[in-house]
Design a protein around this motif. Structure first.
Motif, mmCIF file in Angstrom:
data_model
loop_
_atom_site.group_PDB
_atom_site.id
_atom_site.type_symbol
_atom_site.label_atom_id
_atom_site.label_comp_id
_atom_site.label_asym_id
_atom_site.label_seq_id
_atom_site.Cartn_x
_atom_site.Cartn_y
_atom_site.Cartn_z
ATOM 1 N N GLU A 92 41.898 33.016 38.908
ATOM 2 C CA GLU A 92 40.798 33.624 39.668
ATOM 3 C C GLU A 92 41.036 35.126 39.821
ATOM 4 N N ILE A 93 42.270 35.519 40.069
ATOM 5 C CA ILE A 93 42.605 36.942 40.211
ATOM 6 C C ILE A 93 42.294 37.679 38.915
ATOM 7 N N CYS A 94 42.774 37.128 37.816
ATOM 8 C CA CYS A 94 42.590 37.772 36.521
ATOM 9 C C CYS A 94 41.111 37.918 36.177
ATOM 10 N N ARG A 95 40.336 36.855 36.375
ATOM 11 C CA ARG A 95 38.908 36.887 36.038
ATOM 12 C C ARG A 95 38.146 37.852 36.927
ATOM 13 N N ALA A 96 38.538 37.929 38.205
ATOM 14 C CA ALA A 96 37.861 38.857 39.113
ATOM 15 C C ALA A 96 38.099 40.300 38.689
ATOM 16 N N ILE A 97 39.321 40.616 38.282
ATOM 17 C CA ILE A 97 39.625 41.977 37.819
ATOM 18 C C ILE A 97 38.871 42.278 36.528
ATOM 19 N N TYR A 98 38.862 41.324 35.619
ATOM 20 C CA TYR A 98 38.179 41.529 34.339
ATOM 21 C C TYR A 98 36.684 41.744 34.534
ATOM 22 N N SER A 99 36.075 40.975 35.420
ATOM 23 C CA SER A 99 34.632 41.103 35.649
ATOM 24 C C SER A 99 34.267 42.418 36.338
ATOM 25 N N SER A 100 35.254 43.060 36.978
ATOM 26 C CA SER A 100 34.972 44.330 37.655
ATOM 27 C C SER A 100 34.936 45.516 36.693
ATOM 28 N N LEU A 101 35.412 45.293 35.466
ATOM 29 C CA LEU A 101 35.470 46.372 34.481
ATOM 30 C C LEU A 101 34.156 46.452 33.700
ATOM 31 N N SER A 102 33.581 47.614 33.669
ATOM 32 C CA SER A 102 32.324 47.797 32.949
ATOM 33 C C SER A 102 32.561 47.752 31.443
ATOM 34 N N PRO A 103 31.836 46.883 30.710
ATOM 35 C CA PRO A 103 32.004 46.827 29.246
ATOM 36 C C PRO A 103 31.581 48.116 28.548
#
Length: 230
Positions: A92-103
């Motif tokens: 959950e931590i990893c996915r939350a950080i990844y989703s916060s990054l603008s593609p």
């Protein structure tokens, strides 16, 4: 007559001594100036990576426990690593950080990768349970990337070689993070001012020259820590 001859003989000796002392003085001043310039370059690299870290759009999911970093004037690079504790699961931590990054600004080849360690517990440690951990690597566009983010997450019961921090950080800081949450994770920001220089001098960690001529620091949440400049 003899006194005059002896006086004339002393003049070259005094001149030689004066010349040697002058050379030593100038060499010392040059070394001090060179050292100051190099310390200034290490500090500049550190400030760049620290400033960029503060701009990262990460969601607030954990409590900061520890920070460490380094800057190498020789390899023209710097990095900062922060350790957090959290009650969220590693994935959950990893996915939350990844989703916060603008593609639009960030690129990641594999995204957030969730794995189990060890892959085959019976072959490594049959009496120890396997656990799930997650990792992410992304970099700021355009290529080649000057900034790269590395995220590693693990549950508090994680065991084995973690490779998340320096030896000092793993031995002193990770035990604190284990006691403060269900999971712990690191977010590392790498900065390469001259990527070709880094690649040439550091083809592999076992033979990396970037640990020399560098600035290193360690800091805990309570403010204690220390700095070292080579």
């Amino acid at each position: 007559m003899g006194a005059m001859i002896r006086a004339r003989l002393r003049l070259p000796v005094f001149a030689a001594i004066f010349t040697v002392l002058s050379i030593i003085y100038l060499a010392t001043e040059y070394f001090r100036a060179w050292e100051a310039d190099n310390d200034e370059e290490n500090t500049r690299l550190r400030e760049i990576v620290a400033s960029k870290y503060n701009e990262l759009p990460f969601p607030s999911m954990g409590t900061l426990v520890y920070e460490e970093g380094s800057a190498s004037r020789k390899c023209k690079m710097a990095e900062i690593r922060k350790l957090f504790s959290s009650d969220m699961a590693p994935a959950e931590i990893c996915r939350a950080i990844y989703s916060s990054l603008s593609p639009e600004h960030w690129a990641s080849r594999d995204g957030c990768s969730v794995k189990t360690y060890p892959y085959n517990p019976k072959d490594i440690a049959p009496t120890r349970p396997a656990y799930e951990y997650a990792g992410l690597y992304a970099c700021i566009k355009p290529f080649p990337c000057k900034f790269g983010i590395e995220v590693t997450t693990a549950p508090k019961e994680a065991w084995g070689s973690l490779f998340m921090l320096s030896h000092y950080g793993e031995s002193q800081a990770i035990p604190l993070a284990r006691n403060r949450g269900k999971s712990f994770y690191t977010v590392t920001l790498h900065y390469y001012s001259e990527e070709n220089t880094y690649a040439r001098l550091c083809p592999g960690r076992a033979e990396c020259e970037c640990d020399w001529n560098s600035l290193q620091w360690w800091k805990f949440q309570d403010g204690s820590g220390f700095y070292r400049s080579d």
